[in-house]
Write a protein that holds these residues in place. Structure first.
Motif, mmCIF file in Angstrom:
data_model
loop_
_atom_site.group_PDB
_atom_site.id
_atom_site.type_symbol
_atom_site.label_atom_id
_atom_site.label_comp_id
_atom_site.label_asym_id
_atom_site.label_seq_id
_atom_site.Cartn_x
_atom_site.Cartn_y
_atom_site.Cartn_z
ATOM 1 N N LEU A 57 0.842 -1.192 0.000
ATOM 2 C CA LEU A 57 0.000 0.000 0.000
ATOM 3 C C LEU A 57 0.877 1.241 0.000
ATOM 4 C CD1 LEU A 57 -2.862 1.367 0.322
ATOM 5 C CD2 LEU A 57 -2.229 1.586 2.736
ATOM 6 N N ILE A 58 0.597 2.146 -0.935
ATOM 7 C CA ILE A 58 1.185 3.487 -0.920
ATOM 8 C C ILE A 58 0.170 4.408 -0.254
ATOM 9 C CG2 ILE A 58 2.082 5.398 -2.305
ATOM 10 C CD1 ILE A 58 3.778 2.885 -2.524
ATOM 11 N N PRO A 59 0.424 4.913 0.961
ATOM 12 C CA PRO A 59 -0.547 5.800 1.594
ATOM 13 C C PRO A 59 -0.648 7.109 0.819
ATOM 14 C CG PRO A 59 1.498 5.750 2.854
ATOM 15 C CD PRO A 59 1.631 4.712 1.785
ATOM 16 N N GLY A 60 -1.879 7.512 0.556
ATOM 17 C CA GLY A 60 -2.056 8.714 -0.255
ATOM 18 C C GLY A 60 -3.318 9.481 0.090
ATOM 19 N N ILE A 61 -3.517 10.555 -0.637
ATOM 20 C CA ILE A 61 -4.681 11.420 -0.470
ATOM 21 C C ILE A 61 -4.877 12.202 -1.759
ATOM 22 C CG2 ILE A 61 -3.435 13.454 0.413
ATOM 23 C CD1 ILE A 61 -5.756 13.700 2.508
ATOM 24 N N GLU A 62 -6.097 12.656 -1.993
ATOM 25 C CA GLU A 62 -6.386 13.550 -3.124
ATOM 26 C C GLU A 62 -6.997 14.829 -2.574
ATOM 27 O OE1 GLU A 62 -8.435 13.534 -7.574
ATOM 28 O OE2 GLU A 62 -8.905 11.913 -6.180
ATOM 29 N N LEU A 63 -6.283 15.931 -2.759
ATOM 30 C CA LEU A 63 -6.711 17.225 -2.230
ATOM 31 C C LEU A 63 -7.283 18.096 -3.338
ATOM 32 C CD1 LEU A 63 -3.599 18.063 -0.006
ATOM 33 C CD2 LEU A 63 -5.797 17.139 0.772
ATOM 34 N N GLU A 64 -8.344 18.804 -2.998
ATOM 35 C CA GLU A 64 -8.922 19.783 -3.921
ATOM 36 C C GLU A 64 -8.130 21.090 -3.791
ATOM 37 O OE1 GLU A 64 -12.172 21.197 -6.530
ATOM 38 O OE2 GLU A 64 -11.754 19.202 -5.758
ATOM 39 N N ILE A 65 -7.704 21.639 -4.921
ATOM 40 C CA ILE A 65 -6.934 22.881 -4.938
ATOM 41 C C ILE A 65 -7.758 23.982 -5.603
ATOM 42 C CG2 ILE A 65 -4.827 23.992 -5.803
ATOM 43 C CD1 ILE A 65 -4.363 21.864 -3.617
ATOM 44 N N SER A 66 -7.734 25.151 -5.017
ATOM 45 C CA SER A 66 -8.471 26.285 -5.577
ATOM 46 C C SER A 66 -7.871 26.677 -6.927
ATOM 47 C CB SER A 66 -8.401 27.468 -4.609
ATOM 48 O OG SER A 66 -9.106 28.578 -5.114
ATOM 49 N N PHE A 67 -8.715 26.647 -7.968
ATOM 50 C CA PHE A 67 -8.193 26.885 -9.312
ATOM 51 C C PHE A 67 -9.333 27.134 -10.291
ATOM 52 C CE2 PHE A 67 -6.750 25.381 -13.503
ATOM 53 C CZ PHE A 67 -5.610 26.148 -13.658
ATOM 54 N N LYS A 68 -9.073 27.971 -11.266
ATOM 55 C CA LYS A 68 -9.984 28.196 -12.391
ATOM 56 C C LYS A 68 -9.154 28.214 -13.668
ATOM 57 C CE LYS A 68 -13.497 30.839 -9.877
ATOM 58 N NZ LYS A 68 -14.233 32.108 -9.770
ATOM 59 N N PRO A 69 -9.699 27.752 -14.803
ATOM 60 C CA PRO A 69 -11.113 27.517 -15.092
ATOM 61 C C PRO A 69 -11.591 26.115 -14.791
ATOM 62 C CG PRO A 69 -9.841 27.311 -17.097
ATOM 63 C CD PRO A 69 -8.873 27.712 -16.027
ATOM 64 N N GLY A 70 -10.697 25.154 -14.606
ATOM 65 C CA GLY A 70 -11.116 23.774 -14.412
ATOM 66 C C GLY A 70 -10.995 23.330 -12.975
ATOM 67 N N GLU A 71 -10.808 22.032 -12.790
ATOM 68 C CA GLU A 71 -10.644 21.457 -11.454
ATOM 69 C C GLU A 71 -9.194 21.020 -11.282
ATOM 70 O OE1 GLU A 71 -13.599 18.291 -11.452
ATOM 71 O OE2 GLU A 71 -14.855 19.521 -10.162
ATOM 72 N N PHE A 72 -8.623 21.348 -10.133
ATOM 73 C CA PHE A 72 -7.237 21.009 -9.826
ATOM 74 C C PHE A 72 -7.258 20.045 -8.644
ATOM 75 C CE2 PHE A 72 -2.782 23.033 -10.015
ATOM 76 C CZ PHE A 72 -2.180 21.901 -9.494
ATOM 77 N N HIS A 73 -6.930 18.781 -8.906
ATOM 78 C CA HIS A 73 -6.827 17.792 -7.844
ATOM 79 C C HIS A 73 -5.359 17.410 -7.681
ATOM 80 C CE1 HIS A 73 -11.288 16.319 -8.041
ATOM 81 N NE2 HIS A 73 -11.170 17.618 -7.847
ATOM 82 N N LEU A 74 -4.916 17.432 -6.443
ATOM 83 C CA LEU A 74 -3.513 17.181 -6.133
ATOM 84 C C LEU A 74 -3.384 15.887 -5.345
ATOM 85 C CD1 LEU A 74 -0.624 18.397 -6.321
ATOM 86 C CD2 LEU A 74 -1.076 19.494 -4.109
ATOM 87 N N LEU A 75 -2.699 14.916 -5.925
ATOM 88 C CA LEU A 75 -2.424 13.672 -5.220
ATOM 89 C C LEU A 75 -1.207 13.847 -4.318
ATOM 90 C CD1 LEU A 75 -2.771 11.107 -8.150
ATOM 91 C CD2 LEU A 75 -4.438 11.540 -6.330
ATOM 92 N N GLY A 76 -1.329 13.361 -3.105
ATOM 93 C CA GLY A 76 -0.178 13.239 -2.224
ATOM 94 C C GLY A 76 0.148 11.764 -2.106
ATOM 95 N N LEU A 77 1.248 11.332 -2.682
ATOM 96 C CA LEU A 77 1.594 9.913 -2.715
ATOM 97 C C LEU A 77 2.734 9.599 -1.743
ATOM 98 C CD1 LEU A 77 1.380 9.210 -6.551
ATOM 99 C CD2 LEU A 77 -0.356 8.772 -4.787
ATOM 100 N N ASN A 78 2.575 8.472 -1.057
ATOM 101 C CA ASN A 78 3.539 8.000 -0.055
ATOM 102 C C ASN A 78 3.659 8.983 1.111
ATOM 103 O OD1 ASN A 78 5.111 5.739 0.607
ATOM 104 N ND2 ASN A 78 7.006 6.864 0.166
ATOM 105 N N ILE A 79 2.493 9.379 1.640
ATOM 106 C CA ILE A 79 2.458 10.303 2.782
ATOM 107 C C ILE A 79 2.691 9.484 4.063
ATOM 108 C CG2 ILE A 79 1.140 12.184 1.769
ATOM 109 C CD1 ILE A 79 -1.411 10.894 2.925
ATOM 110 N N THR A 80 3.926 9.159 4.308
ATOM 111 C CA THR A 80 4.283 8.256 5.395
ATOM 112 C C THR A 80 4.003 8.830 6.786
ATOM 113 O OG1 THR A 80 6.550 9.078 5.256
ATOM 114 C CG2 THR A 80 6.035 7.075 4.031
ATOM 115 N N LYS A 81 3.941 10.160 6.896
ATOM 116 C CA LYS A 81 3.672 10.797 8.192
ATOM 117 C C LYS A 81 2.256 11.369 8.222
ATOM 118 C CE LYS A 81 7.442 13.310 7.802
ATOM 119 N NZ LYS A 81 8.504 14.294 8.086
ATOM 120 N N TRP A 82 1.300 10.625 7.666
ATOM 121 C CA TRP A 82 -0.062 11.148 7.561
ATOM 122 C C TRP A 82 -0.722 11.321 8.927
ATOM 123 C CZ3 TRP A 82 -3.981 7.968 9.316
ATOM 124 C CH2 TRP A 82 -3.706 6.594 9.405
#
Length: 274
Positions: A57-82
């Protein structure tokens, strides 16, 4: 096989973290990232099950980032200190998500549609509430034939029931992921709605801010677009990732373990945590 973008019942998927690990093993996936939206709630369960059945398992997350004109999703991969860094910072994000959901209910009601927040909570069945749950209710109320149509007609960016989140800034998202020991990766970059002519420059600027990779092989990307993204990533020195963006029954068009063109996700040797 690898899959570096999946969701469980802790956000808007339909498989529990443990069931998702079992399904990954059954499909021959040896490394999988759980990247639920704005939550790490499923990571411990997923990690325990992954260890039991012999996959990584690679611990991760998908964060919503404020952005226009589209959608900006930011993956955080291998967040070992979550546990230490990510969880405390997510409380404010969840409060903003609640406010957004209540605004969406009010907007839907203003169009004469009988839908309550309690119905949305029931539909979510303990998951983090998101647009897929609204979409499912719109289907059940007979307004659309399926959830894809619900997004297309009502819930996507620019549609009548879409309300923008009060999301993190890119700087905040990058800093949070890096404090948690992870690597910031731009998810499904086509959703940014940036022209091909401008995309390389924007990515170069974001690399200066701390972006390390881009999701080149997403299940929703067409092969020719993935090829262009590969070239851009290589030119800029960004590592390349890929994933199904699996949501279970909520998005049946995204089979686990498959990326661009319904093919297995390639492994970029430049990825630092594989």
């Amino acid at each position: 096989m690898i899959d570096l973008h999946t969701h469980s019942t802790e956000s808007d998927g339909t498989n529990t973290p443990s069931d998702l690990m079992d399904l990954a093993r059954d499909k021959g996936i040896t490394t999988i990232a759980l990247t639920d939206h704005d939550t790490c709630a499923g990571l411990e369960e997923a990690a325990n099950r992954a260890e039991e059945i012999g996959i990584r398992l690679i611990p991760g997350i998908e964060l919503e980032i404020s952005f226009k004109p589209g959608e900006f999703h930011l993956l955080g991969l291998n967040i070992t200190k979550w546990k230490e860094e990510m969880v405390p910072a997510l409380h404010g994000i969840m409060n903003r998500r609640l406010e957004r959901n209540l605004k969406m209910v009010n907007l839907i009601n203003s169009e004469g549609i009988d839908l309550t927040y309690e119905q949305v909570v029931e539909e979510a069945k303990g998951q983090v509430i998101g647009r897929p749950h609204f979409a499912s209710l719109l289907v059940k109320k007979g307004l659309v034939k399926n959830t894809a149509k619900a997004f297309e007609k009502y819930l996507a960016v620019g549609r009548p029931f879409y309300i923008e989140k009060e999301a993190l800034s890119l700087r905040e998202g990058i800093d949070l992921i890096k404090r948690a020991g992870g690597h910031p990766v731009i998810a499904h970059p086509m959703s940014l709605f940036i022209s091909w002519g401008k995309l390389p420059e924007r990515l170069a600027n974001w690399k200066e801010e701390g972006i390390e990779g881009i999701e080149v092989w997403h299940s929703g990307a067409k092969p020719r677009k993935s090829k262009r993204l590969e070239l851009i990533a290589d030119d800029l020195g960004l590592f390349k990732t890929g994933g199904s963006d699996y949501h279970g029954d909520n998005r049946k068009d995204r089979p686990l373990g498959l990326g661009t063109g319904g093919k297995a996700v390639p492994i970029d040797p430049a990825i630092p945590f594989l």
